[in-house]
Design an enzyme around this catalytic site. Structure first.
Site, PDB file in Angstrom:
ATOM      1  N   GLU A 220      10.446   5.326  -5.301  1.00 35.64           N
ATOM      2  CA  GLU A 220      10.938   4.018  -4.846  1.00 35.64           C
ATOM      3  C   GLU A 220       9.856   2.938  -4.960  1.00 35.64           C
ATOM      4  O   GLU A 220      10.141   1.778  -5.270  1.00 35.64           O
ATOM      5  CB  GLU A 220      11.400   4.129  -3.385  1.00 35.64           C
ATOM      6  CG  GLU A 220      12.028   2.889  -2.833  1.00 35.64           C
ATOM      7  CD  GLU A 220      13.421   2.597  -3.394  1.00 35.64           C
ATOM      8  OE1 GLU A 220      14.351   3.372  -3.140  1.00 35.64           O
ATOM      9  OE2 GLU A 220      13.559   1.579  -4.093  1.00 35.64           O
TER      10      GLU A 220
ATOM     11  N   LYS B 227       8.180  -1.515 -16.185  1.00 35.96           N
ATOM     12  CA  LYS B 227       9.276  -1.512 -15.204  1.00 35.96           C
ATOM     13  C   LYS B 227      10.636  -1.634 -15.903  1.00 35.96           C
ATOM     14  O   LYS B 227      11.612  -1.045 -15.457  1.00 35.96           O
ATOM     15  CB  LYS B 227       9.072  -2.628 -14.172  1.00 35.96           C
ATOM     16  CG  LYS B 227       7.897  -2.300 -13.247  1.00 35.96           C
ATOM     17  CD  LYS B 227       7.519  -3.436 -12.342  1.00 35.96           C
ATOM     18  CE  LYS B 227       6.302  -3.081 -11.505  1.00 35.96           C
ATOM     19  NZ  LYS B 227       5.657  -4.260 -10.921  1.00 35.96           N
TER      20      LYS B 227
ATOM     21  N   ASP C 118       2.906  -4.667 -17.607  1.00 31.30           N
ATOM     22  CA  ASP C 118       3.364  -4.085 -16.350  1.00 31.30           C
ATOM     23  C   ASP C 118       4.888  -4.263 -16.235  1.00 31.30           C
ATOM     24  O   ASP C 118       5.622  -3.336 -15.885  1.00 31.30           O
ATOM     25  CB  ASP C 118       2.648  -4.787 -15.183  1.00 31.30           C
ATOM     26  CG  ASP C 118       3.236  -4.419 -13.831  1.00 31.30           C
ATOM     27  OD1 ASP C 118       2.803  -3.406 -13.257  1.00 31.30           O
ATOM     28  OD2 ASP C 118       4.134  -5.134 -13.354  1.00 31.30           O
TER      29      ASP C 118
ATOM     30  N   GLY D 144      -6.584 -10.656  -3.967  1.00 30.25           N
ATOM     31  CA  GLY D 144      -6.430  -9.225  -4.236  1.00 30.25           C
ATOM     32  C   GLY D 144      -5.083  -8.884  -4.855  1.00 30.25           C
ATOM     33  O   GLY D 144      -4.615  -7.752  -4.742  1.00 30.25           O
TER      34      GLY D 144
ATOM     35  N   LYS E  80       4.282   3.276 -11.796  1.00 32.63           N
ATOM     36  CA  LYS E  80       5.388   2.859 -12.700  1.00 32.63           C
ATOM     37  C   LYS E  80       5.159   3.340 -14.118  1.00 32.63           C
ATOM     38  O   LYS E  80       6.107   3.676 -14.823  1.00 32.63           O
ATOM     39  CB  LYS E  80       5.584   1.351 -12.643  1.00 32.63           C
ATOM     40  CG  LYS E  80       4.551   0.537 -13.372  1.00 32.63           C
ATOM     41  CD  LYS E  80       4.163  -0.711 -12.641  1.00 32.63           C
ATOM     42  CE  LYS E  80       3.052  -0.449 -11.677  1.00 32.63           C
ATOM     43  NZ  LYS E  80       2.472  -1.574 -11.016  1.00 32.63           N
TER      44      LYS E  80
ATOM     45  N   VAL F 150      -3.685   1.764  -2.614  1.00 33.17           N
ATOM     46  CA  VAL F 150      -2.442   2.327  -2.074  1.00 33.17           C
ATOM     47  C   VAL F 150      -2.730   3.600  -1.277  1.00 33.17           C
ATOM     48  O   VAL F 150      -2.245   3.767  -0.147  1.00 33.17           O
ATOM     49  CB  VAL F 150      -1.450   2.597  -3.230  1.00 33.17           C
ATOM     50  CG1 VAL F 150      -0.240   3.380  -2.729  1.00 33.17           C
ATOM     51  CG2 VAL F 150      -1.010   1.286  -3.861  1.00 33.17           C
TER      52      VAL F 150
ATOM     53  N   GLU G 203      -5.079  -6.478 -10.616  1.00 33.75           N
ATOM     54  CA  GLU G 203      -5.958  -5.341 -10.900  1.00 33.75           C
ATOM     55  C   GLU G 203      -7.302  -5.936 -11.351  1.00 33.75           C
ATOM     56  O   GLU G 203      -7.385  -7.128 -11.664  1.00 33.75           O
ATOM     57  CB  GLU G 203      -5.385  -4.512 -12.060  1.00 33.75           C
ATOM     58  CG  GLU G 203      -3.917  -4.191 -11.934  1.00 33.75           C
ATOM     59  CD  GLU G 203      -3.646  -2.913 -11.175  1.00 33.75           C
ATOM     60  OE1 GLU G 203      -4.499  -2.026 -11.203  1.00 33.75           O
ATOM     61  OE2 GLU G 203      -2.594  -2.833 -10.531  1.00 33.75           O
TER      62      GLU G 203
ATOM     63  N   GLY H  53       1.490  -4.916  -2.908  1.00 31.53           N
ATOM     64  CA  GLY H  53       0.645  -5.031  -1.720  1.00 31.53           C
ATOM     65  C   GLY H  53       0.490  -3.631  -1.150  1.00 31.53           C
ATOM     66  O   GLY H  53       1.479  -2.912  -1.009  1.00 31.53           O
TER      67      GLY H  53
HETATM   68  N1  LIG Z   1      -1.729  -1.951  -5.412  1.00 30.72           N
HETATM   69  C1  LIG Z   1      -0.426  -2.194  -5.194  1.00 30.72           C
HETATM   70  O1  LIG Z   1      -0.050  -3.132  -4.475  1.00 30.72           O
HETATM   71  C2  LIG Z   1       0.604  -1.309  -5.829  1.00 30.72           C
HETATM   72  C3  LIG Z   1       1.976  -1.536  -5.562  1.00 30.72           C
HETATM   73  C4  LIG Z   1       2.934  -0.687  -6.118  1.00 30.72           C
HETATM   74  C5  LIG Z   1       2.529   0.351  -6.937  1.00 30.72           C
HETATM   75  N2  LIG Z   1       1.194   0.534  -7.191  1.00 30.72           N
HETATM   76  C6  LIG Z   1       0.817   1.651  -8.041  1.00 30.72           C
HETATM   77  O2  LIG Z   1       0.086   2.592  -7.246  1.00 30.72           O
HETATM   78  C7  LIG Z   1      -0.861   3.271  -8.057  1.00 30.72           C
HETATM   79  C8  LIG Z   1      -2.262   3.150  -7.434  1.00 30.72           C
HETATM   80  O3  LIG Z   1      -2.596   1.789  -7.352  1.00 30.72           O
HETATM   81  P1  LIG Z   1      -3.939   1.336  -6.588  1.00 30.72           P
HETATM   82  O4  LIG Z   1      -3.880  -0.152  -6.540  1.00 30.72           O
HETATM   83  O5  LIG Z   1      -4.137   2.115  -5.348  1.00 30.72           O
HETATM   84  O6  LIG Z   1      -5.042   1.792  -7.685  1.00 30.72           O
HETATM   85  P2  LIG Z   1      -6.610   1.973  -7.428  1.00 30.72           P
HETATM   86  O7  LIG Z   1      -7.058   1.140  -6.287  1.00 30.72           O
HETATM   87  O8  LIG Z   1      -7.262   1.790  -8.757  1.00 30.72           O
HETATM   88  O9  LIG Z   1      -6.769   3.505  -6.967  1.00 30.72           O
HETATM   89  C9  LIG Z   1      -6.678   4.571  -7.853  1.00 30.72           C
HETATM   90  C10 LIG Z   1      -7.200   5.813  -7.136  1.00 30.72           C
HETATM   91  O10 LIG Z   1      -7.011   6.940  -8.005  1.00 30.72           O
HETATM   92  C11 LIG Z   1      -8.259   7.607  -8.179  1.00 30.72           C
HETATM   93  N3  LIG Z   1      -8.283   8.077  -9.571  1.00 30.72           N
HETATM   94  C12 LIG Z   1      -7.962   7.379 -10.685  1.00 30.72           C
HETATM   95  N4  LIG Z   1      -8.089   8.158 -11.778  1.00 30.72           N
HETATM   96  C13 LIG Z   1      -8.508   9.356 -11.331  1.00 30.72           C
HETATM   97  C14 LIG Z   1      -8.821  10.575 -11.985  1.00 30.72           C
HETATM   98  N5  LIG Z   1      -8.763  10.714 -13.322  1.00 30.72           N
HETATM   99  N6  LIG Z   1      -9.206  11.627 -11.227  1.00 30.72           N
HETATM  100  C15 LIG Z   1      -9.281  11.504  -9.880  1.00 30.72           C
HETATM  101  N7  LIG Z   1      -8.996  10.375  -9.200  1.00 30.72           N
HETATM  102  C16 LIG Z   1      -8.622   9.317  -9.930  1.00 30.72           C
HETATM  103  C17 LIG Z   1      -9.343   6.592  -7.911  1.00 30.72           C
HETATM  104  O11 LIG Z   1     -10.499   7.275  -7.457  1.00 30.72           O
HETATM  105  P3  LIG Z   1     -11.866   6.466  -7.043  1.00 30.72           P
HETATM  106  O12 LIG Z   1     -11.479   5.655  -5.846  1.00 30.72           O
HETATM  107  O13 LIG Z   1     -12.856   7.502  -6.740  1.00 30.72           O
HETATM  108  O14 LIG Z   1     -12.185   5.618  -8.243  1.00 30.72           O
HETATM  109  C18 LIG Z   1      -8.679   5.765  -6.801  1.00 30.72           C
HETATM  110  O15 LIG Z   1      -8.909   6.372  -5.547  1.00 30.72           O
HETATM  111  C19 LIG Z   1      -0.744   2.632  -9.458  1.00 30.72           C
HETATM  112  O16 LIG Z   1       0.137   3.421 -10.227  1.00 30.72           O
HETATM  113  C20 LIG Z   1      -0.113   1.287  -9.170  1.00 30.72           C
HETATM  114  O17 LIG Z   1       0.618   0.795 -10.286  1.00 30.72           O
HETATM  115  C21 LIG Z   1       0.238  -0.256  -6.657  1.00 30.72           C
END
Ligand SMILES: NC(=O)c1ccc[n+]([C@@H]2O[C@H](COP(=O)([O-])OP(=O)(O)OC[C@H]3O[C@@H](n4cnc5c(N)ncnc54)[C@H](OP(=O)(O)O)[C@@H]3O)[C@@H](O)[C@H]2O)c1
Length: 433
Positions: free
Chosen positions: A147, A223, A219, A205, A123, A36, A208, A320
């Site tokens: 949002e 919500k 999850d 993709g 969330k 994200v 998780e 996404g």
């Molecule tokens: N993916 C989706 O489609 C989607 C949709 C809606 C909501 N979300 C929500 O958005 C959020 C992020 O999702 P994502 O898919 O982007 O997750 P992700 O790919 O796992 O990315 C998490 C990021 O946070 C960093 N991080 C995690 N823990 C950390 C810590 N303790 N200290 C510093 N940095 C830390 C990670 O660093 P590194 O990269 O260095 O490991 C990474 O850059 C989640 O809450 C998810 O539920 C995601």
């Protein structure tokens, strides 16, 4: 949990954040540069619609775990793995996309306490601490927006926040987990095995790295908690027996549901009652004409019943990176162009309320090892355990499907455990919505 406001690492006083708007550049700090966060960083510079509004988003810093990891976006000027160093940056808005509750909660509380608006997609954070963080934002005259945290591509929370009468929600039923919906849709259309449908979701993709939060209903439970809190019902989570996942469902199950004029969908349901609320999370049999039955693949949707609005339906992509980033950037723009979302009368903390297991009808697939269960024997065995069976199907693939009178989850679980112990019946139960 109380939120500490003391802030020894605060940077020197900022110029008023609204001043940055007059310069039309919004300085954004990113907590997390994963799927994200990177999408936000990629989308921010070329968001043409923002330019049309005379706005420019500049990513000025980011917090990650590993600063050396390669990213699919331009490296922000201040990239750090040290939360204190991130907090020394100057931001008009901070976007939180870390994913875990800690350290996200502590950092977000620090920022809001300092008056810095925060937009989050997390969330789990909003479900567990959203009400506290929104109150903190109100106290500090700033915004806390989320949002993208539920149905990321369906902007319904902001629409309801601006409409207090329409938002007097008494009941909702929703498909909130696009990954689970994709897997069930794939099982139905291709008749493949569950593991193959999961592998396809992973290849696209959609999951998780550990898919269990999606598959086991956690999850969706986050919500549910988030929605109950946003609708002002109270804070609480359903009992473990009412949080079920989609594992173990087969293409045959989906086809039997279709044969019965229904679909199986991963449902989240809540209904406000006098004392608290009723809720469940899990795959449920939904009549084919229900709006949620038409949601296919990764589509998500929510049907709301309110005091003034009998039936309101929103649907769209639930996840996404790109769609989530677009919703986040809209929240950023709204933050900088409107009065703080959390401003207004201070709401008292939400009460912790009882969550009741709703009494619904159930569909139960009953299998005996090696033989087709006798319909009367099954009916009698269920009755012996206070579960009224209203209908038993003819044998389908050596299984019988039973429909029951309304019952709460614990009653069904106990009856099926007893049936297994006494009659060796293997059963899979699904609620009927
Ligand atoms: N993916 C989706 O489609 C989607 C949709 C809606 C909501 N979300 C929500 O958005 C959020 C992020 O999702 P994502 O898919 O982007 O997750 P992700 O790919 O796992 O990315 C998490 C990021 O946070 C960093 N991080 C995690 N823990 C950390 C810590 N303790 N200290 C510093 N940095 C830390 C990670 O660093 P590194 O990269 O260095 O490991 C990474 O850059 C989640 O809450 C998810 O539920 C995601």
């Amino acid at each position: 949990m109380p939120i500490a406001l003391a802030d020894a690492d605060a940077p020197a006083p900022l110029p008023p954040t609204r001043a940055a708007v007059s310069a039309r550049t919004i300085r954004v700090g990113l907590l997390g540069l994963g799927h994200v966060g990177q999408a936000v960083a990629r989308l921010a510079p070329d968001a043409g619609r923002l330019a049309e509004r005379g706005l420019r988003v500049r990513i000025v810093g980011a917090l990650v775990r590993n600063v050396d990891q390669r990213r699919r976006c331009v490296r922000p000027p201040r990239l750090t793995s040290n939360p204190a160093a991130f907090l020394r940056g100057h931001y008009d808005v901070v976007v939180e996309a870390l994913g875990t509750i800690e350290p996200a909660r502590a950092i977000v509380a620090r920022l809001l306490g300092r008056g810095v608006p925060v937009v989050t997609a997390n969330k789990a954070l909003v479900a567990a601490h959203g009400a506290d963080l929104a109150r903190l934002a109100t106290r500090r005259g700033t915004s806390f927006r989320y949002e993208a945290s539920a149905l990321a591509g369906v902007p319904f929370l902001g629409a309801l926040a601006a409409r207090p009468l329409v938002a007097d929600v008494r009941q909702f039923s929703a498909v909130v987990n696009g990954t689970s919906n994709f897997i069930l849709s794939t099982l139905e259309t291709t008749r493949c095995a569950f593991d193959d449908a999961l592998a396809e979701a992973q290849a696209l993709g959609l999951t998780e790295s550990d898919p269990s939060r999606d598959l086991d209903g956690h999850d969706a439970a986050d919500k549910l908690q988030l929605l109950a809190s946003v609708f002002g019902w109270g804070t609480a989570s359903p009992a473990a027996d009412d949080v079920r996942g989609i594992r173990g469902l087969t293409a045959a199950d989906l086809h039997v549901a279709r044969h019965l004029g229904a679909r199986i969908k991963p449902i989240v349901h809540g209904r406000r009652t006098g004392r608290g609320f009723e809720a469940f999370v899990g795959p449920a049999v939904v009549a084919a004409e229900h709006q949620l039955a038409a949601l296919h693949g990764t589509l998500t949707g929510i049907q709301l019943t309110g005091r003034f609005i009998p039936d309101l339906f929103f649907s769209g992509p639930g996840a996404g990176p790109d769609v989530t980033a677009a919703t986040i950037l809209d929240d950023v723009v709204e933050t900088m162009t409107t009065v703080p979302a959390a401003a207004g009368p201070r709401r008292p903390p939400l009460p912790t309320v009882p969550v009741i297991s709703p009494a619904t009808r159930w569909f139960i697939r009953a299998d005996f090892p090696g033989i087709t269960p006798d319909a009367d024997a099954v009916r009698a065995a269920c009755a012996a355990h206070n579960l009224t069976v209203t209908h038993v199907t003819d044998a389908i693939d050596r299984s019988r499907w039973l429909c029951t009178a309304p019952a709460p989850a614990a009653q069904v679980t106990q009856a099926l455990a007893a049936l297994h112990a006494t009659h060796r019946i293997q059963a899979r139960s699904l609620r009927a919505l």
